[in-house]
Design a protein around this motif. Structure first.
Motif, short mmCIF file in Angstrom:
data_model
loop_
_atom_site.label_atom_id
_atom_site.label_comp_id
_atom_site.label_asym_id
_atom_site.label_seq_id
_atom_site.Cartn_x
_atom_site.Cartn_y
_atom_site.Cartn_z
N PHE A 128 -15.50 -103.15 -2.75
CA PHE A 128 -16.73 -103.63 -3.37
C PHE A 128 -17.26 -104.85 -2.62
CE2 PHE A 128 -14.07 -101.68 -6.62
CZ PHE A 128 -14.90 -100.63 -7.00
N SER A 129 -18.57 -104.84 -2.39
CA SER A 129 -19.17 -105.97 -1.68
C SER A 129 -19.62 -107.03 -2.68
CB SER A 129 -20.36 -105.50 -0.84
OG SER A 129 -21.34 -104.94 -1.67
N LEU A 130 -19.74 -108.25 -2.18
CA LEU A 130 -20.16 -109.36 -3.02
C LEU A 130 -21.57 -109.79 -2.65
CD1 LEU A 130 -16.89 -111.49 -2.94
CD2 LEU A 130 -17.61 -109.82 -4.64
N PHE A 184 -20.76 -118.21 -7.10
CA PHE A 184 -19.85 -118.35 -8.24
C PHE A 184 -18.42 -118.60 -7.76
CE2 PHE A 184 -17.35 -115.82 -11.55
CZ PHE A 184 -17.15 -116.91 -12.37
N LEU A 185 -17.97 -117.83 -6.79
CA LEU A 185 -16.62 -117.99 -6.28
C LEU A 185 -16.43 -119.34 -5.62
CD1 LEU A 185 -15.93 -114.43 -4.81
CD2 LEU A 185 -15.01 -115.41 -6.91
N VAL A 186 -17.37 -119.74 -4.79
CA VAL A 186 -17.26 -121.03 -4.09
C VAL A 186 -17.28 -122.17 -5.10
CG1 VAL A 186 -18.41 -122.60 -2.49
CG2 VAL A 186 -18.18 -120.17 -1.91
N LEU A 187 -18.21 -122.13 -6.05
CA LEU A 187 -18.27 -123.18 -7.06
C LEU A 187 -16.97 -123.22 -7.88
CD1 LEU A 187 -21.95 -122.90 -8.31
CD2 LEU A 187 -20.94 -124.80 -7.01
N SER A 188 -16.41 -122.07 -8.17
CA SER A 188 -15.17 -122.01 -8.94
C SER A 188 -14.01 -122.62 -8.17
CB SER A 188 -14.85 -120.57 -9.33
OG SER A 188 -15.83 -120.07 -10.20
N GLN A 206 -10.39 -124.12 4.01
CA GLN A 206 -9.58 -123.92 2.81
C GLN A 206 -10.31 -123.00 1.82
OE1 GLN A 206 -9.15 -127.61 0.68
NE2 GLN A 206 -7.34 -126.93 -0.43
N ILE A 207 -11.59 -123.26 1.61
CA ILE A 207 -12.40 -122.43 0.71
C ILE A 207 -12.47 -121.00 1.24
CG2 ILE A 207 -14.71 -122.10 -0.27
CD1 ILE A 207 -15.02 -125.22 0.02
N SER A 208 -12.71 -120.86 2.54
CA SER A 208 -12.86 -119.52 3.12
C SER A 208 -11.59 -118.69 2.95
CB SER A 208 -13.26 -119.59 4.59
OG SER A 208 -12.19 -120.01 5.39
N GLN A 209 -10.43 -119.32 3.07
CA GLN A 209 -9.17 -118.59 2.92
C GLN A 209 -8.98 -118.09 1.49
OE1 GLN A 209 -7.36 -117.71 5.77
NE2 GLN A 209 -9.32 -118.52 6.42
N ARG A 259 -9.59 -113.57 -0.33
CA ARG A 259 -8.81 -112.74 -1.25
C ARG A 259 -9.71 -111.70 -1.91
NH1 ARG A 259 -6.26 -116.54 -5.37
NH2 ARG A 259 -5.61 -114.56 -6.23
N ALA A 260 -11.01 -112.00 -2.05
CA ALA A 260 -11.94 -111.09 -2.73
C ALA A 260 -12.92 -110.43 -1.78
CB ALA A 260 -12.72 -111.85 -3.80
N ALA A 261 -13.14 -111.03 -0.62
CA ALA A 261 -14.16 -110.49 0.28
C ALA A 261 -13.72 -110.68 1.72
CB ALA A 261 -15.48 -111.20 0.05
#
Length: 108
Positions: free
Chosen positions: A3-5, A12-16, A27-30, A34-36
């Motif tokens: 599934f694409s994001l 949402f993921l970055v803010l979370s 660090q954020i990209s790693q 996990r999801a994309a």
């Protein structure tokens, strides 16, 4: 992942991630990977947009002789993250209902 994001989901993921504590780009990209399956460089336009919208702010810190840019969520970013979390919970419920054969009262 199959599934694409889309942009709101990536926001949402970055803010979370940042809501849990200040973090630097790699660090954020790693964590997001996990999801994309995104390239590390794809994260920076997202962070820039979040910063331009006032959802995150940056500061620099030295680490092993190099400069690292850290991202911190703002009060506006926390509000936006909570809005997106609410939308995600509703969306997730609907998707799970459809996948498991459920139907809302509107379709009967």
């Amino acid at each position: 992942m199959t599934f694409s994001l889309n942009a709101p989901m990536l926001d949402f993921l970055v803010l979370s991630v940042i809501a849990e504590g200040d973090a630097y780009g790699y660090q954020i990209s790693q964590i997001i990977k996990r999801a994309a399956r995104t390239k590390d460089s794809a994260l920076y336009p997202i962070l820039k947009r979040l910063q331009e919208n006032g959802y995150v702010e940056t500061y620099d810190e030295q680490y092993q002789g190099r400069n690292r840019r850290y991202y911190r969520i703002t009060d506006s970013g926390r509000i936006r993250q909570k809005e997106l979390l609410k939308e995600w919970e509703e969306y997730k419920f609907i998707i799970n209902d459809i996948v498991k054969g459920g139907f809302s009262d509107e379709t009967k």
